[in-house]
Design a protein around this motif. Sequence first.
Motif, mmCIF file in Angstrom:
data_model
loop_
_atom_site.group_PDB
_atom_site.id
_atom_site.type_symbol
_atom_site.label_atom_id
_atom_site.label_comp_id
_atom_site.label_asym_id
_atom_site.label_seq_id
_atom_site.Cartn_x
_atom_site.Cartn_y
_atom_site.Cartn_z
ATOM 1 N N SER A 187 4.081 -8.077 -10.963
ATOM 2 C CA SER A 187 2.852 -8.266 -10.253
ATOM 3 C C SER A 187 3.179 -8.487 -8.679
ATOM 4 O O SER A 187 4.158 -8.780 -8.380
ATOM 5 N N ASP A 188 2.260 -8.555 -7.973
ATOM 6 C CA ASP A 188 2.577 -8.992 -6.479
ATOM 7 C C ASP A 188 2.164 -10.393 -6.721
ATOM 8 O O ASP A 188 1.677 -10.879 -7.762
ATOM 9 N N TRP A 189 2.093 -11.172 -5.521
ATOM 10 C CA TRP A 189 2.082 -12.805 -5.504
ATOM 11 C C TRP A 189 0.364 -12.899 -5.521
ATOM 12 O O TRP A 189 -0.248 -12.730 -5.018
ATOM 13 N N LYS A 227 7.172 0.054 -3.792
ATOM 14 C CA LYS A 227 5.823 -0.920 -3.875
ATOM 15 C C LYS A 227 4.956 -0.345 -2.681
ATOM 16 O O LYS A 227 5.628 0.358 -1.834
ATOM 17 N N HIS A 228 3.657 -0.638 -2.795
ATOM 18 C CA HIS A 228 2.938 -1.284 -3.791
ATOM 19 C C HIS A 228 1.983 -0.045 -4.519
ATOM 20 O O HIS A 228 1.179 0.430 -4.088
ATOM 21 N N TYR A 229 2.395 -0.148 -5.833
ATOM 22 C CA TYR A 229 1.637 0.740 -6.414
ATOM 23 C C TYR A 229 0.270 0.604 -7.007
ATOM 24 O O TYR A 229 0.119 -0.433 -7.543
ATOM 25 N N GLY A 265 -2.829 -3.582 8.732
ATOM 26 C CA GLY A 265 -1.899 -4.610 8.964
ATOM 27 C C GLY A 265 -0.112 -4.108 8.591
ATOM 28 O O GLY A 265 0.640 -4.488 9.113
ATOM 29 N N ARG A 266 -0.216 -3.484 7.483
ATOM 30 C CA ARG A 266 1.152 -3.155 6.929
ATOM 31 C C ARG A 266 1.522 -1.771 7.196
ATOM 32 O O ARG A 266 2.421 -1.161 6.495
ATOM 33 N N SER A 267 0.955 -0.882 8.354
ATOM 34 C CA SER A 267 1.165 0.366 8.657
ATOM 35 C C SER A 267 2.903 0.127 8.998
ATOM 36 O O SER A 267 3.371 1.255 8.495
ATOM 37 N N SER A 327 13.856 -11.444 -3.075
ATOM 38 C CA SER A 327 13.478 -11.795 -1.844
ATOM 39 C C SER A 327 12.917 -10.499 -1.254
ATOM 40 O O SER A 327 13.158 -9.559 -1.454
ATOM 41 N N ASP A 328 11.824 -10.844 -0.098
ATOM 42 C CA ASP A 328 11.527 -9.711 0.498
ATOM 43 C C ASP A 328 12.468 -9.158 1.607
ATOM 44 O O ASP A 328 12.118 -9.189 2.849
ATOM 45 N N ALA A 329 13.575 -8.596 1.169
ATOM 46 C CA ALA A 329 14.528 -8.165 2.235
ATOM 47 C C ALA A 329 14.204 -6.787 2.538
ATOM 48 O O ALA A 329 14.705 -5.662 2.125
HETATM 49 C C1 GLC Z 1 3.476 -10.446 -0.655
HETATM 50 C C2 GLC Z 1 3.369 -8.819 -0.398
HETATM 51 C C3 GLC Z 1 4.544 -8.307 -1.335
HETATM 52 C C4 GLC Z 1 5.706 -9.322 -1.197
HETATM 53 C C5 GLC Z 1 5.180 -10.368 -2.050
HETATM 54 C C6 GLC Z 1 6.434 -11.475 -2.308
HETATM 55 O O1 GLC Z 1 2.083 -10.899 -0.667
HETATM 56 O O2 GLC Z 1 2.151 -8.098 -0.712
HETATM 57 O O3 GLC Z 1 4.875 -7.052 -0.358
HETATM 58 O O4 GLC Z 1 7.027 -8.528 -2.074
HETATM 59 O O5 GLC Z 1 4.103 -11.002 -1.598
HETATM 60 O O6 GLC Z 1 6.544 -12.281 -1.000
#
Ligand code: GLC
Length: 616
Positions: A309-311, A200-202, A160-162, A97-99
Amino acid sequence: MSPSNPKKTYTRSPAIEKQIDDLLAKMTLEEKVGQITMVETYSIEPEQVSEYFIGGLLSGGGGNPDPNTPENWRKMVTDLQKPALTTRLGIPAIYGSDAVHGHNNVKGAVIFPHNIALGATRDADLVQRIGQITAKECLATSVHWAFAPAVSVPMDVRWGRSYEGFSQDTDLVSEMGVALVQGLQATSDAGHMNVLACAKHYLADGATEWGSKRALAEAVPDTNTATAGLSEQAEEDLGQWQIDQGISKIDEAELRAKHLPPYIAAIEAGVQTVMVSYSSWGGLKMHAQRYLLTDVLKQELGFDGLVVSDWMGIDQIDPDFYTSVVTSINAGLDMIMVPYDFRRFISTLLEAVQNGDISQERIDDAVRRILRVKFAVNLFEQPFGDESLVAQVGSSVHRAVAREAVRKSLVLLKNDADSLPLSKDLPALLVAGQGANDIGIQCGGWSITWQGEVGATTTGTTLLDGIRDTVSKNTTIHYALDGAFTADIHTEVGIAVLHVPPYAEGFGDRYDLALSNDQIQLLDNPRKHCNKLVVILIAGRPLISTEQLPKMDALVMAWLPGTEGNGVADVLFGDYPFTGKLPFYWARSMEQIPYAAMQTHPEKPLFEIGDGITSS
Ligand code: GLC
């Protein structure tokens, strides 16, 4: 949960490597391919987790149970884990999860200031403690993988991700990134990590060029992509998705000097996973970059954890899905965040191996890395996290650390006539702005939902709560959401809280970072009703405010403070000193953005990295 030590580095054990060899030798190709597959929580039924041997599961931003409680989060996750354990070899799935600033999807969890604020603290010990608390709140819900820290080095704050970046100073990013990795992956005496961290994100996600966009329309249609409800034209006018996931046009020397060091540092600190960037470099999508993913990350840097991978990240490689799967796995990706149509991914990957387009060795290497990190978090022995930690989710002890982080993140940029700190015994005080009294605004994106929302989205304290709890009972507080006060009101001090509504990812890309007209109005209104005006800015990046600065007697950058807004009052009224320092430069005008433009501009920026007035 046995005591964990953030300074203890996890070491690979020959015994575990032997267990992995034995498992691999028993696994069928279907079981291996299942391990490589990561599916989002609402796209799979429990029985399919076992039927397809799924190795990874996740909640994307806002992938929450309803009602959204820690207990229901735990049920959502364990209901999918149980079937994984019933498979022939009983290999547990790992849930991510994106914690990214606490276990921020969960209502009631403590939400810390975003990384840009933590960069302003320059306090590695604090950040490591934040990681440890985040890990505990994750384990309470049986989440063993936090997709954090972002170790981006944002070179263009129009991105936006700054706010997900700690700093524009690479060394500071490395230091804070290592601290969060150590906190999240704190290792118990028994030799197991709390949760997996994810650098992330490499690579060089923060180096993309404005206009080199992944326009929303051009992307693979992602039914889960929540739009901000804006029209296409409005998106275009704001500049949304004009830089996020774009192209990094820097040379390899700059790539290695500016953007690679935080990964080198994270690997040395034992980070177990790396997530690949949507962006492109060297004419290739990062998800297709064999040179950077395998030759550099895995061979040159010796990274032996897993690359995820990313989403839907592989979908952007090629319109032909088979090509995308072959290219990404052969480039060095080990687990694919599909996240929806897992059947199509699995059948495509099986076909590619059977065709010989992907070697058995590559599959085995990917699965070895997946099993390796699952052993590192003791998943085989403890597949359901630690239920005893549920009581600690959002605890006052955890919130006290978040309140400390808020205090240490505040940057005082102007303080004419020592306007600050304020007396607690003022007879009256003006407070203006919706941002003064809104938890959702304080938390920003990646909070309860993907984009974040205005309103009372979760529990915590607002800036106004903190002010009310701090001033004397004889102090009259006049609060006006829009800053409009009746003519008879005039006070010694006014506080105007300016804010930017929450956003995440490309929805936060902006052509122009000037204060909006309604925010300027929010400053002008109270100006007429007080002798001294203190401006507090709640935003995920510096905003162009050169013209408005003379109207302010004091300016405090509060970033995106999270659920403990009362930490702002602690410093405003002098219980704690101002210590924060800018981790990003503050442009005088849009001409000084991006970083490269600032370096050649004839004038200095309004404020430099490292600026911040400290008070005793
Ligand atoms: C998002 C983001 C990434 C996140 C992933 C899962 O698009 O780029 O930072 O971890 O998807 O939610």
